[in-house]
Design a protein around this motif. Structure first.
Motif, PDB file in Angstrom:
ATOM      1  N   HIS A   1       0.820  -1.222   0.000  1.00  0.00           N
ATOM      2  CA  HIS A   1       0.000   0.000   0.000  1.00  0.00           C
ATOM      3  C   HIS A   1       0.850   1.266   0.000  1.00  0.00           C
ATOM      4  O   HIS A   1       0.454   2.286  -0.575  1.00  0.00           O
ATOM      5  N   GLU A   2       2.012   1.177   0.615  1.00  0.00           N
ATOM      6  CA  GLU A   2       2.940   2.317   0.551  1.00  0.00           C
ATOM      7  C   GLU A   2       3.318   2.572  -0.917  1.00  0.00           C
ATOM      8  O   GLU A   2       3.383   3.721  -1.373  1.00  0.00           O
ATOM      9  N   GLY A   3       3.538   1.484  -1.642  1.00  0.00           N
ATOM     10  CA  GLY A   3       3.859   1.596  -3.071  1.00  0.00           C
ATOM     11  C   GLY A   3       2.691   2.171  -3.865  1.00  0.00           C
ATOM     12  O   GLY A   3       2.879   3.011  -4.748  1.00  0.00           O
ATOM     13  N   GLU A   4       1.482   1.728  -3.543  1.00  0.00           N
ATOM     14  CA  GLU A   4       0.302   2.252  -4.248  1.00  0.00           C
ATOM     15  C   GLU A   4       0.182   3.763  -4.063  1.00  0.00           C
ATOM     16  O   GLU A   4      -0.125   4.497  -5.009  1.00  0.00           O
ATOM     17  N   ILE A   5       0.409   4.225  -2.829  1.00  0.00           N
ATOM     18  CA  ILE A   5       0.306   5.671  -2.568  1.00  0.00           C
ATOM     19  C   ILE A   5       1.343   6.419  -3.407  1.00  0.00           C
ATOM     20  O   ILE A   5       1.037   7.425  -4.059  1.00  0.00           O
ATOM     21  N   ALA A   6       2.567   5.915  -3.391  1.00  0.00           N
ATOM     22  CA  ALA A   6       3.642   6.598  -4.137  1.00  0.00           C
ATOM     23  C   ALA A   6       3.296   6.676  -5.632  1.00  0.00           C
ATOM     24  O   ALA A   6       3.468   7.714  -6.279  1.00  0.00           O
ATOM     25  N   GLN A   7       2.776   5.594  -6.166  1.00  0.00           N
ATOM     26  CA  GLN A   7       2.436   5.565  -7.596  1.00  0.00           C
ATOM     27  C   GLN A   7       1.265   6.492  -7.911  1.00  0.00           C
ATOM     28  O   GLN A   7       1.333   7.310  -8.832  1.00  0.00           O
ATOM     29  N   SER A   8       0.170   6.309  -7.153  1.00  0.00           N
ATOM     30  CA  SER A   8      -1.055   7.045  -7.497  1.00  0.00           C
ATOM     31  C   SER A   8      -0.889   8.537  -7.243  1.00  0.00           C
ATOM     32  O   SER A   8      -1.252   9.353  -8.092  1.00  0.00           O
ATOM     33  N   GLU A   9      -0.327   8.897  -6.080  1.00  0.00           N
ATOM     34  CA  GLU A   9      -0.151  10.322  -5.786  1.00  0.00           C
ATOM     35  C   GLU A   9       0.977  10.902  -6.631  1.00  0.00           C
ATOM     36  O   GLU A   9       0.911  12.057  -7.057  1.00  0.00           O
ATOM     37  N   GLY A  10       1.995  10.083  -6.884  1.00  0.00           N
ATOM     38  CA  GLY A  10       3.095  10.533  -7.752  1.00  0.00           C
ATOM     39  C   GLY A  10       2.583  10.861  -9.148  1.00  0.00           C
ATOM     40  O   GLY A  10       3.021  11.825  -9.779  1.00  0.00           O
ATOM     41  N   ALA A  11       1.636  10.057  -9.650  1.00  0.00           N
ATOM     42  CA  ALA A  11       1.120  10.271 -11.004  1.00  0.00           C
ATOM     43  C   ALA A  11       0.090  11.403 -11.050  1.00  0.00           C
ATOM     44  O   ALA A  11       0.122  12.242 -11.947  1.00  0.00           O
ATOM     45  N   SER A  12      -0.834  11.453 -10.066  1.00  0.00           N
ATOM     46  CA  SER A  12      -1.945  12.414 -10.169  1.00  0.00           C
ATOM     47  C   SER A  12      -1.659  13.737  -9.452  1.00  0.00           C
ATOM     48  O   SER A  12      -2.286  14.752  -9.749  1.00  0.00           O
ATOM     49  N   GLY A  13      -0.769  13.700  -8.481  1.00  0.00           N
ATOM     50  CA  GLY A  13      -0.522  14.894  -7.671  1.00  0.00           C
ATOM     51  C   GLY A  13      -1.662  15.186  -6.707  1.00  0.00           C
ATOM     52  O   GLY A  13      -1.731  16.254  -6.108  1.00  0.00           O
ATOM     53  N   LYS A  14      -2.595  14.206  -6.564  1.00  0.00           N
ATOM     54  CA  LYS A  14      -3.743  14.406  -5.662  1.00  0.00           C
ATOM     55  C   LYS A  14      -3.734  13.332  -4.582  1.00  0.00           C
ATOM     56  O   LYS A  14      -3.128  12.286  -4.764  1.00  0.00           O
ATOM     57  N   PRO A  15      -4.456  13.579  -3.465  1.00  0.00           N
ATOM     58  CA  PRO A  15      -4.544  12.517  -2.447  1.00  0.00           C
ATOM     59  C   PRO A  15      -5.178  11.270  -3.066  1.00  0.00           C
ATOM     60  O   PRO A  15      -6.115  11.366  -3.849  1.00  0.00           O
ATOM     61  N   PHE A  16      -4.650  10.110  -2.698  1.00  0.00           N
ATOM     62  CA  PHE A  16      -5.103   8.856  -3.291  1.00  0.00           C
ATOM     63  C   PHE A  16      -6.292   8.280  -2.512  1.00  0.00           C
ATOM     64  O   PHE A  16      -7.330   7.967  -3.084  1.00  0.00           O
ATOM     65  N   VAL A  17      -6.135   8.135  -1.185  1.00  0.00           N
ATOM     66  CA  VAL A  17      -7.149   7.456  -0.384  1.00  0.00           C
ATOM     67  C   VAL A  17      -7.407   8.266   0.882  1.00  0.00           C
ATOM     68  O   VAL A  17      -6.469   8.664   1.559  1.00  0.00           O
ATOM     69  N   HIS A  18      -8.679   8.468   1.222  1.00  0.00           N
ATOM     70  CA  HIS A  18      -8.996   9.202   2.449  1.00  0.00           C
ATOM     71  C   HIS A  18      -8.942   8.319   3.690  1.00  0.00           C
ATOM     72  O   HIS A  18      -8.507   8.750   4.739  1.00  0.00           O
ATOM     73  N   TYR A  19      -9.422   7.075   3.582  1.00  0.00           N
ATOM     74  CA  TYR A  19      -9.448   6.174   4.754  1.00  0.00           C
ATOM     75  C   TYR A  19      -8.826   4.834   4.367  1.00  0.00           C
ATOM     76  O   TYR A  19      -9.349   4.135   3.500  1.00  0.00           O
ATOM     77  N   TRP A  20      -7.727   4.504   5.014  1.00  0.00           N
ATOM     78  CA  TRP A  20      -7.097   3.193   4.813  1.00  0.00           C
ATOM     79  C   TRP A  20      -7.551   2.265   5.929  1.00  0.00           C
ATOM     80  O   TRP A  20      -7.442   2.617   7.110  1.00  0.00           O
ATOM     81  N   MET A  21      -8.040   1.083   5.557  1.00  0.00           N
ATOM     82  CA  MET A  21      -8.480   0.113   6.572  1.00  0.00           C
ATOM     83  C   MET A  21      -7.711  -1.197   6.403  1.00  0.00           C
ATOM     84  O   MET A  21      -7.566  -1.686   5.285  1.00  0.00           O
ATOM     85  N   HIS A  22      -7.243  -1.740   7.531  1.00  0.00           N
ATOM     86  CA  HIS A  22      -6.503  -3.007   7.475  1.00  0.00           C
ATOM     87  C   HIS A  22      -7.073  -4.015   8.463  1.00  0.00           C
ATOM     88  O   HIS A  22      -7.292  -3.692   9.632  1.00  0.00           O
ATOM     89  N   ALA A  23      -7.325  -5.217   7.967  1.00  0.00           N
ATOM     90  CA  ALA A  23      -7.873  -6.299   8.804  1.00  0.00           C
ATOM     91  C   ALA A  23      -6.708  -7.074   9.413  1.00  0.00           C
ATOM     92  O   ALA A  23      -5.737  -7.393   8.719  1.00  0.00           O
ATOM     93  N   ALA A  24      -6.830  -7.366  10.713  1.00  0.00           N
ATOM     94  CA  ALA A  24      -5.770  -8.119  11.403  1.00  0.00           C
ATOM     95  C   ALA A  24      -5.786  -9.584  10.950  1.00  0.00           C
ATOM     96  O   ALA A  24      -6.748 -10.067  10.357  1.00  0.00           O
ATOM     97  N   PHE A  25      -4.729 -10.289  11.300  1.00  0.00           N
ATOM     98  CA  PHE A  25      -4.574 -11.672  10.840  1.00  0.00           C
ATOM     99  C   PHE A  25      -5.459 -12.672  11.548  1.00  0.00           C
ATOM    100  O   PHE A  25      -5.815 -12.495  12.707  1.00  0.00           O
ATOM    101  N   LEU A  26      -5.694 -13.728  10.833  1.00  0.00           N
ATOM    102  CA  LEU A  26      -6.171 -14.946  11.456  1.00  0.00           C
ATOM    103  C   LEU A  26      -4.933 -15.800  11.699  1.00  0.00           C
ATOM    104  O   LEU A  26      -4.101 -15.970  10.804  1.00  0.00           O
ATOM    105  N   ASN A  27      -4.811 -16.298  12.916  1.00  0.00           N
ATOM    106  CA  ASN A  27      -3.641 -17.092  13.287  1.00  0.00           C
ATOM    107  C   ASN A  27      -4.020 -18.543  13.505  1.00  0.00           C
ATOM    108  O   ASN A  27      -5.179 -18.869  13.752  1.00  0.00           O
ATOM    109  N   MET A  28      -2.982 -19.349  13.476  1.00  0.00           N
ATOM    110  CA  MET A  28      -3.149 -20.768  13.771  1.00  0.00           C
ATOM    111  C   MET A  28      -2.088 -21.025  14.824  1.00  0.00           C
ATOM    112  O   MET A  28      -0.905 -20.794  14.560  1.00  0.00           O
TER     113      MET A  28
END
Ligand code: AMP
Ligand code: ZN
Length: 459
Positions: free
Chosen positions: A235-262
């Motif tokens: 996602h860090e890469g996505e931000i760099a690419q999208s904002e680097g290309a458009s010059g605009k904010p890419f995403v307002h809210y980033w959400m991440h789901a925690a892991f399922l463990n075994m």
């Protein structure tokens, strides 16, 4: 008012969409080289819950979840199977849909595939090169120059210098900086490739999502989700690419789901501690299984890790049966939810507080207790309607409580044998414990003794 924990801000924030009443949401989907595992299922189910709740909250949501259908693992698997890549990915996409349906997920509004957006990826790479944020290396690869994007590290909270200190000696000399990441990979022999201004090749993983977000949603989206592990570097890469290309904010809210463990370790293919969703479902009753797994996956808060064991699944099943039993015994009337009603208001407050499903379910169990006490068919109707907002309690109650399968009877027998073996061990009757182990083994069942007791699977 809905509040969402934004990984970028590292806090809960009031949710305000770009366009009033509408939500543009994108979630990183599966790489389709095998059946998805129950850890993947967690992330997919969490965002299905988010999608449903946003709609209940009155938003018109456009939910896009991509499919990665070209990558090293897919190429390797297709070669190993001796089948064309497209045949493998088509089969796995169909299997993904089957398994998602069994977990009662709604289909996203669009499921773009990487191979359908190669042109969009190339044009974004072209833009980045034009802006001096990417460069074509001598080996035919194209890289993103992270030093040219000042915000690199803002999502994961890492500075370029920290990241660099953790980097091992550069092995790839084609990169100007070891942190630079690949946008376009030069074709290797016998691999699928596309022509491009930089020679034949295929896209890097990060550029896929940036290009598909732009194609489906435009330059800025409201919500972007994925599993916790994707925050960095994907996602860090996505931000760099999208904002680097458009010059605009890419995403307002980033959400991440925690892991399922075994056994308290992340479930992942590379660790080899994997149960596929279909093998778990196939061990459960066909009527109860899908909703049971869904309930197990959503019972913990999406930002807390959850642990997978057979016992925890059985507990989830029992809890659902108790809700359905109330619905069976006190036939519900159809109701439209009145959000001022006290139970409904508390359910809503829980869900609006960063999708607090454990609190919302607690309200459903209180409601069940009151239904059992008062035998109110209105409240029974409310229970069914509230459960329905998250994809629960829509099966015929008597059928659910009864269940439908020989499989489950067998599972109960195996559980009983496991319990007998544990008791034999406790009584230090090791001969009996070994005999039971052999009996279980003879049924084609493998036992796994872990910190949380014994789990089993079919060999
Ligand atoms: P992959 O196919 O490995 O790219 O993963 C697809 C999605 O599942 C991504 O959003 C991952 O973050 C997520 N994921 C992978 N393993 C787990 C896990 N053990 N628990 C929760 N989510 C996971
Ligand atoms: Zn992605």
């Amino acid at each position: 008012m809905l509040r969402i924990h934004n990984s970028l801000a590292r806090e809960k924030q009031a949710f305000t969409p770009i366009e009033p009443g509408k939500v543009r949401m994108y979630v990183c989907g599966l790489t389709v080289y095998d059946y998805f595992h129950i850890g993947n299922a967690r992330t997919l189910t969490v965002f299905d819950m988010v999608y449903r709740w946003l709609q209940t909250a009155g938003y018109e949501v456009r939910y896009v979840r991509n499919i990665t259908d070209v990558d090293d693992k897919i190429i390797e698997r297709a070669n190993r199977n001796g089948e064309p890549i497209e045949q493998l990915t088509t089969r796995m996409v169909a299997a993904m849909h089957e398994d998602c349906d069994r977990l009662l997920m709604l289909r996203p509004d669009a499921e773009p595939r990487a191979t359908q957006h190669i042109g969009d990826m190339q044009s974004m790479i072209g833009t980045l090169i034009g802006k001096g944020k990417a460069y074509a290396a001598d080996n035919g690869d194209v890289y993103y120059a992270v030093r040219e994007f000042p915000g690199y590290g803002k999502l994961s909270g890492k500075s370029i210098d920290d990241l660099r200190a953790g980097e091992r000696v550069a092995v790839n000399t084609a990169k100007r900086d070891p942190l630079d990441f690949v946008l376009w990979k030069a074709a290797k022999p016998h691999e699928p490739h596309w022509t491009s201004p930089w020679g034949n090749g295929r896209p890097g993983w990060n550029i896929e999502c940036s290009a598909m977000c732009a194609a489906e949603h435009g330059e800025t989206l409201d919500i972007h989700g994925g599993g916790w592990d994707l925050q960095f570097p994907h996602h860090e890469g996505e931000i760099a690419q999208s904002e680097g290309a458009s010059g605009k904010p890419f995403v307002h809210y980033w959400m991440h789901a925690a892991f399922l463990n075994m056994d308290n370790e992340k479930m992942s293919k590379s660790l080899g501690n994997v149960f596929t969703t279909r093998e778990v479902l196939n061990k459960l009753d066909p009527v109860q299984g899908g909703e049971t797994v869904r309930f197990f996956l959503l019972r913990g808060h999406y930002r807390s890790e959850i642990n997978y064991t057979w016992d925890i699944l059985q507990d989830a099943r029992g809890a659902l049966v108790s809700l359905y039993t109330a619905l069976r015994d006190i036939p519900p009337v159809a109701v439209t939810i009145d959000w001022n009603e006290p139970y409904a208001a508390r359910f809503r407050a829980a869900m609006d507080d960063d999708f607090n499903t454990p609190m919302a379910f607690a309200v459903l169990f209180e409601l069940r207790n009151e239904i059992n006490r008062t035998r109110s068919s209105e409240l029974s109707g409310l229970l069914r309607a509230l459960g329905g907002t998250l994809g629960f309690l829509q099966t015929d109650p008597a059928s659910f409580v009864h269940g439908g399968a020989a499989d489950d009877a067998e599972a109960a027998e195996i559980d009983a044998l496991i319990l007998a073996r544990a008791n034999a061990k406790k009584a230090r009757d090791f001969a009996e414990a070994d005999r039971l182990r052999d009996e279980i083994k003879a049924r084609g069942i493998i036992l796994e003794d872990g910190a949380n007791g014994t789990t089993w699977r079919r060999s």
